[in-house]
Motif scaffolding. Structure first.
Motif, PDB file in Angstrom:
ATOM      1  N   UNK A 182      10.250  14.241  13.932  1.00 11.59           N
ATOM      2  CA  UNK A 182       9.493  13.600  12.855  1.00 11.59           C
ATOM      3  C   UNK A 182      10.239  12.374  12.325  1.00 11.59           C
ATOM      4  N   UNK A 183      11.548  12.466  12.189  1.00 11.98           N
ATOM      5  CA  UNK A 183      12.343  11.327  11.715  1.00 11.98           C
ATOM      6  C   UNK A 183      12.286  10.186  12.738  1.00 11.98           C
ATOM      7  N   UNK A 184      12.392  10.513  14.019  1.00  6.97           N
ATOM      8  CA  UNK A 184      12.305   9.485  15.067  1.00  6.97           C
ATOM      9  C   UNK A 184      10.961   8.772  14.987  1.00  6.97           C
ATOM     10  N   UNK A 185       9.887   9.539  14.863  1.00 13.05           N
ATOM     11  CA  UNK A 185       8.552   8.937  14.780  1.00 13.05           C
ATOM     12  C   UNK A 185       8.388   8.102  13.511  1.00 13.05           C
ATOM     13  N   UNK A 186       8.950   8.568  12.403  1.00 18.41           N
ATOM     14  CA  UNK A 186       8.875   7.825  11.150  1.00 18.41           C
ATOM     15  C   UNK A 186       9.585   6.479  11.260  1.00 18.41           C
ATOM     16  N   UNK A 187      10.796   6.484  11.799  1.00 11.76           N
ATOM     17  CA  UNK A 187      11.562   5.243  11.942  1.00 11.76           C
ATOM     18  C   UNK A 187      10.814   4.264  12.849  1.00 11.76           C
ATOM     19  N   UNK A 188      10.275   4.759  13.957  1.00  6.71           N
ATOM     20  CA  UNK A 188       9.523   3.896  14.876  1.00  6.71           C
ATOM     21  C   UNK A 188       8.281   3.326  14.176  1.00  6.71           C
ATOM     22  N   UNK A 189       7.557   4.176  13.458  1.00  5.10           N
ATOM     23  CA  UNK A 189       6.353   3.731  12.755  1.00  5.10           C
ATOM     24  C   UNK A 189       6.690   2.663  11.723  1.00  5.10           C
ATOM     25  N   UNK A 190       7.765   2.854  10.978  1.00  4.60           N
ATOM     26  CA  UNK A 190       8.178   1.847   9.994  1.00  4.60           C
ATOM     27  C   UNK A 190       8.543   0.526  10.679  1.00  4.60           C
ATOM     28  N   UNK A 191       9.177   0.605  11.848  1.00  4.45           N
ATOM     29  CA  UNK A 191       9.496  -0.603  12.603  1.00  4.45           C
ATOM     30  C   UNK A 191       8.248  -1.339  13.055  1.00  4.45           C
ATOM     31  N   UNK A 192       7.272  -0.602  13.554  1.00  8.78           N
ATOM     32  CA  UNK A 192       6.011  -1.228  13.983  1.00  8.78           C
ATOM     33  C   UNK A 192       5.283  -1.823  12.779  1.00  8.78           C
ATOM     34  N   UNK A 193       5.254  -1.100  11.668  1.00  4.19           N
ATOM     35  CA  UNK A 193       4.616  -1.630  10.457  1.00  4.19           C
ATOM     36  C   UNK A 193       5.322  -2.895   9.967  1.00  4.19           C
ATOM     37  N   UNK A 194       6.639  -2.914  10.041  1.00  2.00           N
ATOM     38  CA  UNK A 194       7.389  -4.109   9.651  1.00  2.00           C
ATOM     39  C   UNK A 194       7.018  -5.283  10.554  1.00  2.00           C
ATOM     40  N   UNK A 195       6.891  -5.047  11.844  1.00  3.11           N
ATOM     41  CA  UNK A 195       6.492  -6.114  12.764  1.00  3.11           C
ATOM     42  C   UNK A 195       5.107  -6.626  12.408  1.00  3.11           C
ATOM     43  N   UNK A 196       4.180  -5.713  12.138  1.00  7.01           N
ATOM     44  CA  UNK A 196       2.810  -6.116  11.796  1.00  7.01           C
ATOM     45  C   UNK A 196       2.803  -6.957  10.531  1.00  7.01           C
ATOM     46  N   UNK A 197       3.540  -6.515   9.514  1.00  8.59           N
ATOM     47  CA  UNK A 197       3.559  -7.240   8.239  1.00  8.59           C
ATOM     48  C   UNK A 197       4.277  -8.583   8.354  1.00  8.59           C
TER      49      UNK A 197
END
Length: 115
Positions: free
Chosen positions: A23-38
């Motif tokens: 879950x932590x791995x997926x959270x960190x990846x998701x935050x990275x993708x969201x940061x790229x999008x923003x």
């Protein structure tokens, strides 16, 4: 003294830990993708292609998607073990789940690595 026979697969602590780590791995990846999008401010297809041209992005994506599949396996396996009492049905659902997850892994590698 009562001799008590303990049964079960004894997955408890390991599964709990796997669920938290994945879950932590997926959270960190998701935050990275969201940061790229923003930060990309309406990124084009070409921007996504440039991002995924980096090998480290492909590796991180692969690790994250593998974590997703492992997370799903632990959760779905526990559901089948808890709620399906008929052994044959439970085994069938375990096999079908494994086949689905293996197919997802192959497709994920094809999409991410272009194989």
């Amino acid at each position: 003294m009562i001799n008590r026979e303990v049964v079960g697969a004894h997955y408890g602590l390991r599964d709990w830990l796997v669920q938290r780590v994945t879950a932590v791995i997926m959270l960190v990846y998701t935050l990275g993708v969201l940061a790229f999008i923003l930060l990309a401010n309406g990124a084009s297809f070409e921007a996504w292609q440039q991002l995924f041209a980096f090998t480290w992005v492909k590796v991180v994506t692969t690790v994250s998607l593998f974590a997703l599949l492992w997370h799903a396996w632990v959760g779905i396996r526990d559901i089948w073990m808890d709620y399906l009492q008929h052994v044959g049905l439970r085994l069938t659902m375990h096999v079908l789940t494994l086949l689905w997850l293996a197919g997802s892994l192959v497709y994920m590698i094809k999409v991410v690595w272009g194989a």
